[in-house]
Every structure is written in structure tokens, then in C-alpha cells.
Design an enzyme around this catalytic site. Structure first.
Site, short mmCIF file in Angstrom:
data_model
loop_
_atom_site.label_atom_id
_atom_site.label_comp_id
_atom_site.label_asym_id
_atom_site.label_seq_id
_atom_site.Cartn_x
_atom_site.Cartn_y
_atom_site.Cartn_z
N HIS A 148 -9.01 -2.18 6.94
CA HIS A 148 -9.20 -3.56 6.81
C HIS A 148 -8.47 -4.80 7.46
CE1 HIS A 148 -6.14 -4.25 3.87
NE2 HIS A 148 -6.59 -3.28 3.16
N HIS B 67 -4.81 -4.29 7.69
CA HIS B 67 -4.13 -2.89 8.49
C HIS B 67 -4.10 -3.53 9.78
CE1 HIS B 67 -6.16 -0.53 4.97
NE2 HIS B 67 -4.85 -0.31 5.11
N CYS C 162 3.05 3.55 -12.05
CA CYS C 162 1.52 3.04 -11.59
C CYS C 162 1.21 3.87 -10.46
CB CYS C 162 1.98 1.87 -10.95
SG CYS C 162 0.47 0.94 -10.02
N CYS D 133 0.45 2.61 -7.05
CA CYS D 133 1.73 2.36 -6.24
C CYS D 133 2.32 3.86 -6.03
CB CYS D 133 2.70 1.29 -6.81
SG CYS D 133 2.27 -0.32 -6.98
N CYS E 225 1.47 -3.79 -13.52
CA CYS E 225 1.91 -3.59 -12.15
C CYS E 225 1.93 -4.91 -11.44
CB CYS E 225 1.16 -2.52 -11.36
SG CYS E 225 1.37 -2.50 -9.75
N HIS F 254 -1.13 -4.11 -8.53
CA HIS F 254 -2.46 -3.76 -8.81
C HIS F 254 -3.33 -4.52 -10.13
CE1 HIS F 254 -1.04 -0.38 -5.95
NE2 HIS F 254 -2.27 -0.62 -5.64
N LYS G 91 -3.89 -11.44 -2.65
CA LYS G 91 -3.53 -10.52 -1.53
C LYS G 91 -4.87 -9.64 -1.25
CE LYS G 91 -1.45 -5.84 -0.71
NZ LYS G 91 -1.08 -4.56 -1.20
N LYS H 92 -8.16 -3.34 -1.28
CA LYS H 92 -9.25 -2.69 -1.77
C LYS H 92 -8.96 -2.83 -3.22
CE LYS H 92 -11.24 2.01 -1.87
NZ LYS H 92 -11.26 2.25 -3.42
#
Length: 657
Positions: free
Chosen positions: A17, A20, A125, A128, A142, A145, A294, A297
């Protein structure tokens, strides 16, 4: 001189995405910059394919972990060439060369006495794939996430990371640019003010089998971070590969801020324990955000990088990412900002400079690079300024302030556009006594475009190469050396204007077909706007609020007075007039949609206001070089149109501000 750069080894729990794409494009751009400036440069990327998340993602897709990893890794490998990314190697953590290196690394650290067996309980987590302390959690969740970690207690192997805390603090303080920008250096030093815990580096096979076996205990697999970080040297053939000795001493890592701790603390202490040299720089960037979150996904707000590149062009997409994000800070992604940046910088500034310069070279110089070394009279001062800008560009690129490096390049673009206005080649061409000066002006424009082509090439490789190719230069020998560029600009060599470099795009038009991420749905007002009902008619004179622009954006518009010296109807069109307008001493053609309101006789001789720096466009086969401004009233039975002009007679070519 050598240069070695790495992106993170991307985790294969999601498709590529925008996040990246940004990291990889920046790493590619910095590597290209080093190649252009004489470095033996290497750049690697790859995929991280072990761990809990991969097992979970594979199960959700009805595949084995190996099948799923093959599929997602293949997507990453296929995506990068489509974004003009030229990585030297692509490493997968499931490759044998990597597994071998991980085993040797673990054995080395173990023999040095830095691995022990123990029991640990903590908040784990799965997103992570790491344990969190109570202090690190945010309201028990977390921080990345936003899920509640699971408390796990189990026996595992641990790395004595705490042994290297004092050394790491000292190394960071003695090397101020080891972690950059400075905000992340300070953040890491803040983390190191607290006692550093040892790192759990294994997972029992009773809970996870998808990983690399610990070489000294096959009942455990290696913790995914301890595995993945070693990829930066395994892809160089460590421990005995020639590439490792050649490139590792110059290593730089490019990462997003969410993986700062593993790269700034885990990795250097691992290297120190194994007796290996430490990398040169850790370059840390912020997040591309949507709705102040952020992009990722796990929060469902990813942007399809390839979709945007297809819509606006790969180079424009790369330029926007590099120009709009200050490296190190977060940036809000709004698609219409991409359109604005495209039209302002690429179509209006660079595209307009190219079109004006090559059109005049064709009209006044036969389309050939001028003979000899013609002068404009201030060539030494101009060359000095060019060298200053190039030095600034190199300095900013070298420190990964790419937005500032591009701003330096655009200083040349802006200066040359103003140079055309001040020198007025169309006027010089009328005086045979000024022919040498005209040649000097045209040569400076061609030479300046070659410099600009080289400066944009690291970020916009297609555009940079195309500029050099059209100027008859060898883009394989791209350089910022002014003397070397002069040698390649052979007198009498033809140049090729070609199609417009960056035709303007309209948000939502044929080229820009995707929808703005920030677009708001129409507001529902009152009960009459229920499903199927029509909104109340808009009152005459109601003006919908327009998007605000900055003063700097407004200053990009070059509004000029212009005299219409001739006009004629465009064949096969009942709307268009072909106007010949005089802007100062320059004459240009503008196609305007006013034939239903003005006859050629009505408009000839009038002073109008035009947008002079609008990128040329073809209408009915005619190249239009600007836009005539008018007010249009579409209310009532008949549309009316009134040209904008000055209240009293004014000369043509005056700037409107």
C-alpha cells in the site's frame, strides 16, 4: 565511493500500500541520487515471512503459510518495477541463504555468552508479535493496533540486550546523525533512560512452528524480529560473501517510525554482540495519515499506490510523495492535494518552461542547439548561481531532506521562466543585431533544462530521462557537472519538443478518475432531502464555498493584460474562437469558448486578462497558449458572458495582481 541502502523487509500479512510505496520510492530516489553523483550504489528490499500473523492470515485465506507468503511476496516483487523502483536484490526470509545466516548469527551471539534460557510473562500483541510492558500500553491497549494484548507466560531464549545499553547510548551521543531526523534520536535516547530489558528471541513450537529453528534447540523457532533484521546482511552473503565486505560499511536503513525501536535498539545491540560493524545511518520517516490515523491494513484506511500511479502517472505520483512529505514528519494524504501539486509544479512550472523554451528554439533557432558558446552577458554570475543551487540540492538529498532538494531544483525552473519574460526572445528575434544575444538566451534555456532533467531524475526517472533524450543527450551518463553537460550539448544537434511533459489534469476527469479521499458527501438539509426527494433549488447568486488556497499558490498564477490583435471562428465549432493576442512583445494563440457571445469583429482590438502560464493544450487541433478570463451567468433563460478587462486603457503584458 560506495552506498548501501535498505527498506524494511516488509511483512507479508497485507498487500503493498501507500506506506510501503513511500518508503521504497524514497530509498530508490536516494540510491539513484548517489549513482548519479558517482557512487557505486546498492539498494535492497524484500519480505519478512515468518511469525504468528502470517499463520493467521494464511488460515483466513485457506492457504498454508508457505503458499500465502509466496503469493504476497510475489505482489511486492511485482509492484516495485511498476513504480520505477530499481532494487539491486530482493530478499525473502524463507530463502535458504537467509536461514543459513540466521543460524550462524545466533550461534555467534550464543558463543559470546549473550543468550540464555528463562521464563517470562508479559502482554503479547499478536499484531506486533512482541511483548509490551505496562508503561508501553495506552489505556491497556497496543499503541499501534489498538487491541488488547494477551498475557502470556512461557519459557524462551533471551538475548542479553541490557549488556549493551551503555555502549549504545555512548554511540548515539558520539554520532549525532546516527539516527535522523534528530527527533527520533532524542526519542531513542529517551527510551534508553529506562533500564533496557533483555529481548525474548524465541517462540516455543508448541505455540508456533512457522519460523526458523533455533540452531541449538529445535523445540523453538526464532523470534520474527531477530530473524528479519539479519536479512540486511544475509542478502549481502554474510558471513563470507564479497558483497558484505564491499557494501556493509556504508549501510543506511530507511524505515517508518513505528519500527524505530527494533532498528535503533535491537539491531545495533545484536550487531555489537556478534562483533559486526554498525550501520551508518537510520533514516526514519513519519506516517501518511488519513483522518489523522496511520495508514495501515489494521485500521482499514490503506491507499492503493498502483491505482494512483495509474491515474496520475508514476513520475507525478513519486514527485508528490517526495515533495509533500517532510521526511520525519507525518503527512495527511488528500488526493486533490496531489492534483494541485501536479498542476502547479509539473504542468504550470516545469511543463510550461519546457514547452515555451522548445517552441522558441524551434521558431527562432531552427530547433537546433545554438552554435558556439553564445553569451547573455551575465553567464559567469548565472553559472555561479547554478553551482550554488546544485550544492544545496546535493546537501539536502544527502541528508534525506528530499522536499528541500526538489525545492532547490524548482528555483531553477522559476528563474528560467522569469528569464524568458525578461529577455523576451520574440522581441530579440526581430532585431538582427541581437542575434548572438538571442542564441545566448536559447542556449541558457536548453542547458538549464538539461540541469533540471538531471535534478529531477532520482525522483522522476522517466521525466529526467525523457528530458535528456529529447535534448539529444545520453541519459545513461546523467550528471550534475555543468562542464560535462556543456560538452554533451553539441552545436547544431536537433532537439525534439515532443508531447507536453505534463498535461494538466482535472480532479475527477478522464485522467484523474479516482475519488478524493477527503471528499465530503452532500449535506442533508431538512426532511425534504429524504431518500428520493430533491434538494431545494439554489437561490440565484448563491456561491458554493470554494476550497481555500494559500497566497503562495495564488502567486503561481501569471495573470496578464493582453491585446486581441486578430480573431477568427474555429471551423466545425459553434463555440470556439481562435484569438491572436499580444502580451508585451510576444504574440500567442488562444482558443476561447466565446463564439456564441462575441463575434471576431467584436473582440478584435480589446484588452483582456489572460492566464499566461497555463500549460499549452490542443483544442480542435489548435495549440492554445493561455486562457482568457470571463464571468459567466448561467441563471435565467439565456447564458451571458462578460470578458474581464481593465477599467481604463492599459498596455498589454502588464502583471495583474
Amino acid at each position: 565511493m560506495r552506498f548501501y541502502a535498505t527498506t524494511p523487509i516488509y511483512y507479508v500479512n497485507a498487500k503493498p500500500h501507500l506506506g510501503h510505496a513511500y518508503t521504497t520510492i524514497i530509498t530508490d530516489s536516494v540510491t539513484r541520487f548517489h549513482r548519479m553523483t558517482g557512487f557505486d550504489a546498492r539498494f535492497i528490499t524484500g519480505t519478512d515471512e515468518h511469525g504468528d500473523k502470517i499463520v493467521q492470515a494464511a488460515e483466513q485465506n485457506g492457504q498454508s503459510p508457505a503458499q500465502y507468503a509466496d503469493y504476497i511476496s510475489g505482489l511486492f516483487r511485482a509492484t516495485w518495477p511498476k513504480l520505477e523502483i530499481e532494487n539491486s536484490d530482493f530478499i525473502r526470509t524463507t530463502e535458504e541463504r537467509h536461514k543459513k545466516a540466521v543460524g550462524i548469527f545466533l550461534d555467534t551471539v550464543n558463543k559470546n555468552g549473550d543468550i540464555y534460557f528463562g521464563e517470562y510473562g508479559g502482554h503479547y500483541c499478536f499484531g506486533c508479535e512482541r511483548f509490551y510492558t505496562e508503561k508501553e500500553l495506552v489505556d491497556g491497549f497496543c499503541p499501534d493496533h489498538r487491541t488488547k494484548p494477551q498475557y502470556i507466560a512461557e519459557e524462551n531464549y533471551f538475548f542479553r540486550m541490557s549488556n549493551y545499553q551503555d555502549w549504545l547510548i555512548d554511540h548515539i551521543k558520539k554520532n549525532p546523525d546516527f539516527i535522523r531526523p534528530e527527533r527520533y534520536r532524542n526519542e531513542v535516547l529517551g527510551l534508553l533512560r529506562e533500564p533496557l530489558d533483555d529481548l525474548c528471541i524465541s517462540r516455543p513450537k508448541s505455540r508456533l512452528t512457522w519460523g526458523i529453528d533455533m540452531p541449538f534447540d529445535d523445540k523453538f523457532v526464532t523470534y520474527v524480529w531477530f530473524d528479519a533484521l539479519i536479512s540486511y546482511i544475509s542478502c549481502l552473503g554474510w558471513p563470507d560473501g564479497d558483497l558484505f565486505g564491499r557494501y556493509w560499511p556504508t549501510a543506511q536503513h530507511f524505515v517508518a517510525k513505528d519500527i524505530l525501536k527494533p532498528h535503533a535498539i535491537f539491531w545495533p545491540t545484536m550487531l555489537k554482540s556478534a562483533g559486526l560493524p554498525i550501520y551508518q545511518h537510520l533514516n526514519v520517516h513519519g506516517y501518511w495519515q488519513m483522518g489523522q490515523a496511520k495508514m495501515g491494513k489494521s485500521v482499514g484506511n490503506v491507499v492503493d499506490a498502483l491505482g494512483l500511479a495509474d491515474t496520475y502517472g508514476v513520475d507525478a505520483f513519486r514527485y508528490f510523495l517526495a515533495r509533500d512529505m517532510v521526511f520525519g514528519l507525518d503527512s495527511e494524504f488528500v488526493e486533490d492535494s496531489l492534483v494541485t501539486r501536479y498542476n502547479a509544479d509539473l504542468a504550470n512550472d516545469l511543463g510550461n518552461l519546457w514547452q515555451r523554451s522548445l517552441t522558441m528554439l524551434g521558431k527562432f533557432g531552427g530547433g537546433l542547439i545554438p552554435d558556439g558558446r553564445p553569451t547573455c552577458g551575465d553567464d559567469d554570475a548565472w553559472t555561479g548561481r547554478l553551482n550554488e543551487i546544485i550544492l544545496e540540492y546535493k546537501s539536502q538529498f544527502g541528508s534525506v531532506a528530499i522536499h528541500k532538494a526538489l525545492a532547490a531544483a524548482w528555483e531553477i525552473v522559476t528563474t528560467l521562466n522569469k528569464f524568458i519574460d525578461s529577455e523576451a526572445p520574440w522581441a530579440l528575434a526581430k532585431d538582427p543585431a541581437k542575434n548572438d544575444h538571442l542564441k545566448g538566451v536559447l542556449y541558457r534555456l536548453v542547458h538549464g533544462l538539461a540541469v533540471i532533467g538531471a535534478m529531477v531524475w532520482p525522483v522522476m526517472p522517466k521525466t529526467g530521462s525523457e528530458i535528456w533524450h529529447r535534448l539529444g543527450l545520453d541519459h545513461q551518463n546523467m550528471t550534475l557537472d555543468l562542464a560535462a553537460i556543456n560538452k554533451q550539448l553539441l552545436p547544431g544537434r536537433p532537439v525534439s519538443p515532443g508531447e507536453a511533459l505534463f498535461p494538466r489534469v482535472e480532479f475527477g476527469g478522464e485522467k484523474a478518475a479516482t475519488k478524493a479521499s477527503s471528499a465530503k458527501k452532500p449535506e442533508v438539509v431538512g426532511a425534504d432531502n429524504a431518500a428520493g426527494a430533491k434538494a431545494p433549488p439554489k437561490a440565484k447568486g448563491d456561491i458554493p464555498p470554494a476550497e481555500s488556497i494559500s497566497f503562495d499558490e495564488f502567486k503561481r498564477l501569471d495573470l496578464r493584460t493582453a491585446e486581441v490583435v486578430a480573431a477568427e471562428r474555429v471551423p466545425k465549432s459553434d463555440k470556439l474562437l481562435k484569438l491572436t493576442v499580444k502580451v508585451g512583445e510576444e504574440e500567442r494563440t488562444i482558443v476561447a469558448g466565446m463564439a456564441k457571445h462575441y463575434s471576431p469583429e467584436d473582440i478584435t482590438g480589446r484588452t483582456v486578462i489572460i492566464v499566461a502560464n497555463l500549460a499549452p493544450a490542443k483544442l480542435m487541433g489548435i495549440s492554445s497558449q493561455g486562457m482568457v478570463l470571463a464571468a459567466v451567468d448561467r441563471e435565467g433563460p439565456d447564458e451571458t458572458l462578460s470578458l474581464l478587462s481593465t477599467a481604463s486603457p492599459m498596455p498589454s503584458g502588464l502583471r495583474v495582481s
